[in-house]
Write an enzyme that holds these catalytic residues in place. Sequence first.
Site, mmCIF file in Angstrom:
data_model
loop_
_atom_site.group_PDB
_atom_site.id
_atom_site.type_symbol
_atom_site.label_atom_id
_atom_site.label_comp_id
_atom_site.label_asym_id
_atom_site.label_seq_id
_atom_site.Cartn_x
_atom_site.Cartn_y
_atom_site.Cartn_z
ATOM 1 N N ASP A 1 0.843 -1.196 0.000
ATOM 2 C CA ASP A 1 0.000 0.000 0.000
ATOM 3 C C ASP A 1 0.877 1.244 0.000
ATOM 4 O OD1 ASP A 1 -1.791 2.129 0.648
ATOM 5 O OD2 ASP A 1 -3.173 0.665 1.483
ATOM 6 N N HIS B 1 -3.713 0.515 -2.533
ATOM 7 C CA HIS B 1 -4.626 1.153 -1.575
ATOM 8 C C HIS B 1 -6.039 1.076 -2.126
ATOM 9 C CE1 HIS B 1 -5.587 3.791 1.819
ATOM 10 N NE2 HIS B 1 -6.399 4.428 0.992
#
Length: 551
Positions: free
Chosen positions: A426, A456
């Site tokens: 992420d 993300h």
Amino acid sequence: MESFVGDYFLFLFPFVLLLLLSLTLRLPRVHCWTGLAVRALSWRLWVIICLILGLPLHKNTSPRAEEVKSAGTDILSGSGQISDESRLICKPTALAKYLLRHCGSLAKPRLATWPRGDPHLQTLSSLLWGHHGEALQFTRDNLLLKDGGIIAVDWAVGTKMGEAATRKKWDVRKEHQSGVRAPGCFTSAPPVLLLIPQYWGGMTPHLKMLCQQAVCQGFYVVVFHPRGTEGCPLTTARVTEFGDPADLEQAVAYVHSRHPSSLLFAVSEGSGSGVLLSYLGECGSSTYLTAAAAISPVLLGQLWFETPMPPIYRWGALFHRKQQLRRYASSFRGVRDVDRVLSSSSLRDFEEALFCSPAQPQLSPLNSGLSSRSHSQWGLASSAAWALGERAYPAKDWESYWERNEPLRDADEVAVPVLCVRSSDDPLLPPASTLPLPLFMSNPYFFLMLTDRGGHCGFALEEQGGESWSHISVLEYFRVVAEFLRGDERNRVSWSGLMEENSQARLRGWSMAPARRRKATEMRRPRPQAADQCAMDAQEGNFTWKRSYTR
């Protein structure tokens, strides 16, 4: 003549070369080598682009790293180490084992590889230009809060054409998955799914995709919009702090009043987890939620704000937040240093300038010396300031701000299962090594699904269907949790009935055995229907059936 033949040969030479090249590429080995060469060249070009834009490259992003990776899911125990495999990190309770047995999407995540699986491409796609779910429309309810502010809740309404198309798509999928029930079909009353957007507000393509899929599976979908976001009017000189659950608590109560007989679930997107986790901690067992999930959550708020974010994401988030503040700049100039806030160069500077003030009146619920002038100075009525408590005024400093806004500050009070879906690559969150693993391995209510890729709020699947694995897994997780809790409640009803019959038999003299004291954990309490019922049950000292799976 010779010159004519030579010109003719030169004219046909490119076409002959292309023909030979196409025939050569049809050979399996040559086709494989060509694909690998193009893939490697594309990867080198993408590395150069990332270096220019200042985007970090994850170790598991490269094509070679993906070829040697193995996928698997297991319950992580005592080691506390992060591996490259997708795994469920939690305390090995009955609910955790039940999830692994019945939630197939958690056991076998098939995430897309590079280039579709690149974390930055997935992140930008989910936040900016993903599938927008055009078939859905929303109807809005504006709620007046106790302090005079207004929040908005949008109910998803699918058009007939869009609903028919999505349901047909789900029916086709069920034909390939025999024996799988639609996750929305728990009870006769359709369940309600409450969606919480990012901290800075707005409906992202990722959230719209989740809305469409949830409506397709039979949920009532409602989206929570904090004050001053997504067209919601700002009627007070106060915006929501990162971990302030007061507005969400009133929104949940309103949604429950609209559908009192339906199960209520909640999903947060990205930084919206700050409000959701704070709400679950402050409300504890009195919440109306049956279960919750957080996709790409911010678990440690202060660390997230203090960790440098890649420039392209930092500029985008700052621009969005500054645009929201500029709309109400004149209203905030009397209570905030708007010029300082708008000149911030990072999310931490923006948050600190907006919510922290070194000189502020000290508010105490027992302090009767606060004048109406000091209340009006901060844009609040006396009654509203009394109800808000310490949040009626800015925090004294950065540390005191996080003492009241850290998402996991009351994690020990959470009384419903919470699934956190997080990827190791992420780009918007701190490294996976900073995750609070002891919380997930010791608290029976918290589950962490950690994948090696996904970006993300991305989690694209290998299939070219445009769907997100996180959406499928979260909705299936709600179905499995509801089935587990419903089965556990039936067991408790039968056990309570057996204990009641035994007690009546002893009163009639059927048994001379000494009375056995019933354990507190074996006593059943019905689901709370209101706050006064919760208080009554708490006074009686009984445990709710929702705590049964913690043993």
